[in-house]
Design a protein around this motif. Sequence first.
Motif, PDB file in Angstrom:
ATOM      1  N   LYS A  72      88.350  80.490 -94.380  1.00  0.00           N
ATOM      2  CA  LYS A  72      88.851  81.641 -95.137  1.00  0.00           C
ATOM      3  C   LYS A  72      90.132  82.159 -94.504  1.00  0.00           C
ATOM      4  O   LYS A  72      90.273  82.179 -93.278  1.00  0.00           O
ATOM      5  CB  LYS A  72      87.813  82.772 -95.169  1.00  0.00           C
ATOM      6  CG  LYS A  72      86.473  82.388 -95.786  1.00  0.00           C
ATOM      7  CD  LYS A  72      86.596  82.097 -97.258  1.00  0.00           C
ATOM      8  CE  LYS A  72      85.214  81.791 -97.857  1.00  0.00           C
ATOM      9  NZ  LYS A  72      85.292  81.496 -99.270  1.00  0.00           N
ATOM     10  N   ILE A  73      91.043  82.617 -95.354  1.00  0.00           N
ATOM     11  CA  ILE A  73      92.314  83.176 -94.905  1.00  0.00           C
ATOM     12  C   ILE A  73      92.315  84.667 -95.214  1.00  0.00           C
ATOM     13  O   ILE A  73      91.973  85.079 -96.313  1.00  0.00           O
ATOM     14  CB  ILE A  73      93.497  82.495 -95.614  1.00  0.00           C
ATOM     15  CG1 ILE A  73      93.538  81.007 -95.275  1.00  0.00           C
ATOM     16  CG2 ILE A  73      94.814  83.170 -95.242  1.00  0.00           C
ATOM     17  CD1 ILE A  73      94.540  80.211 -96.095  1.00  0.00           C
ATOM     18  N   ASP A  74      92.726  85.466 -94.221  1.00  0.00           N
ATOM     19  CA  ASP A  74      92.808  86.905 -94.410  1.00  0.00           C
ATOM     20  C   ASP A  74      93.986  87.440 -93.605  1.00  0.00           C
ATOM     21  O   ASP A  74      94.435  86.804 -92.645  1.00  0.00           O
ATOM     22  CB  ASP A  74      91.510  87.566 -93.931  1.00  0.00           C
ATOM     23  CG  ASP A  74      91.345  88.988 -94.434  1.00  0.00           C
ATOM     24  OD1 ASP A  74      92.109  89.425 -95.323  1.00  0.00           O
ATOM     25  OD2 ASP A  74      90.437  89.681 -93.937  1.00  0.00           O
ATOM     26  N   ARG A  75      94.465  88.606 -94.006  1.00  0.00           N
ATOM     27  CA  ARG A  75      95.509  89.275 -93.229  1.00  0.00           C
ATOM     28  C   ARG A  75      94.974  89.579 -91.840  1.00  0.00           C
ATOM     29  O   ARG A  75      93.767  89.756 -91.650  1.00  0.00           O
ATOM     30  CB  ARG A  75      95.908  90.604 -93.871  1.00  0.00           C
ATOM     31  CG  ARG A  75      96.776  90.466 -95.063  1.00  0.00           C
ATOM     32  CD  ARG A  75      97.250  91.858 -95.493  1.00  0.00           C
ATOM     33  NE  ARG A  75      98.051  91.768 -96.679  1.00  0.00           N
ATOM     34  CZ  ARG A  75      99.378  91.601 -96.676  1.00  0.00           C
ATOM     35  NH1 ARG A  75     100.024  91.536 -95.550  1.00  0.00           N
ATOM     36  NH2 ARG A  75     100.043  91.510 -97.808  1.00  0.00           N
ATOM     37  N   ILE A  76      95.869  89.689 -90.890  1.00  0.00           N
ATOM     38  CA  ILE A  76      95.480  90.116 -89.548  1.00  0.00           C
ATOM     39  C   ILE A  76      95.619  91.633 -89.545  1.00  0.00           C
ATOM     40  O   ILE A  76      96.700  92.172 -89.363  1.00  0.00           O
ATOM     41  CB  ILE A  76      96.357  89.458 -88.471  1.00  0.00           C
ATOM     42  CG1 ILE A  76      96.271  87.934 -88.599  1.00  0.00           C
ATOM     43  CG2 ILE A  76      95.925  89.926 -87.082  1.00  0.00           C
ATOM     44  CD1 ILE A  76      97.172  87.194 -87.646  1.00  0.00           C
ATOM     45  N   HIS A  77      94.530  92.307 -89.799  1.00  0.00           N
ATOM     46  CA  HIS A  77      94.553  93.753 -90.017  1.00  0.00           C
ATOM     47  C   HIS A  77      94.923  94.548 -88.770  1.00  0.00           C
ATOM     48  O   HIS A  77      95.507  95.621 -88.874  1.00  0.00           O
ATOM     49  CB  HIS A  77      93.200  94.214 -90.569  1.00  0.00           C
ATOM     50  CG  HIS A  77      92.881  93.583 -91.884  1.00  0.00           C
ATOM     51  ND1 HIS A  77      93.423  94.022 -93.066  1.00  0.00           N
ATOM     52  CD2 HIS A  77      92.103  92.517 -92.200  1.00  0.00           C
ATOM     53  CE1 HIS A  77      92.981  93.275 -94.062  1.00  0.00           C
ATOM     54  NE2 HIS A  77      92.177  92.352 -93.556  1.00  0.00           N
ATOM     55  N   PHE A  78      94.584  94.047 -87.583  1.00  0.00           N
ATOM     56  CA  PHE A  78      94.858  94.809 -86.368  1.00  0.00           C
ATOM     57  C   PHE A  78      96.299  94.686 -85.889  1.00  0.00           C
ATOM     58  O   PHE A  78      96.780  95.520 -85.132  1.00  0.00           O
ATOM     59  CB  PHE A  78      93.917  94.371 -85.240  1.00  0.00           C
ATOM     60  CG  PHE A  78      94.183  92.971 -84.732  1.00  0.00           C
ATOM     61  CD1 PHE A  78      95.114  92.749 -83.723  1.00  0.00           C
ATOM     62  CD2 PHE A  78      93.493  91.895 -85.259  1.00  0.00           C
ATOM     63  CE1 PHE A  78      95.349  91.463 -83.257  1.00  0.00           C
ATOM     64  CE2 PHE A  78      93.725  90.609 -84.803  1.00  0.00           C
ATOM     65  CZ  PHE A  78      94.656  90.389 -83.798  1.00  0.00           C
TER      66      PHE A  78
END
Length: 122
Positions: A72-78
């Motif tokens: 899965k690909i997601d934004r790097i929120h931190f």
Amino acid sequence: MKQVTTCIGFVSLDCDYYWSTMEALKILKGPVNLYMPWVWLYFDDVQFETHNRFAGQLLAIEDFNRDSEDRKIDRIHFLPHTRIFTKVPWVHQMYMAHMLDHPYRREKLNETGGAVLANPYM
């Protein structure tokens, strides 16, 4: 002869279009031993007013996630909150591929089938 292990840990995608991004994302579908548990990704076309989740790279990311069960690909929120220079645009172009089938993430299964991961902050 000594065997060298290569693991992909970062990919930069400068593809501009949906189709070319989908083709490039195939790099994340290889055998799990070719990757770090988390692969950092940079997408160049995800932040301007013409970029949206209905076309281009953002749609390719959504389709990749829909079609992939263990990756899965997601934004790097931190990331925007942990940088000294918080207003730099590139932090919003950074994503992470989560290799959920990686042995590091699955090595310690408890009785319920859930993964037990080490917490470096504890």
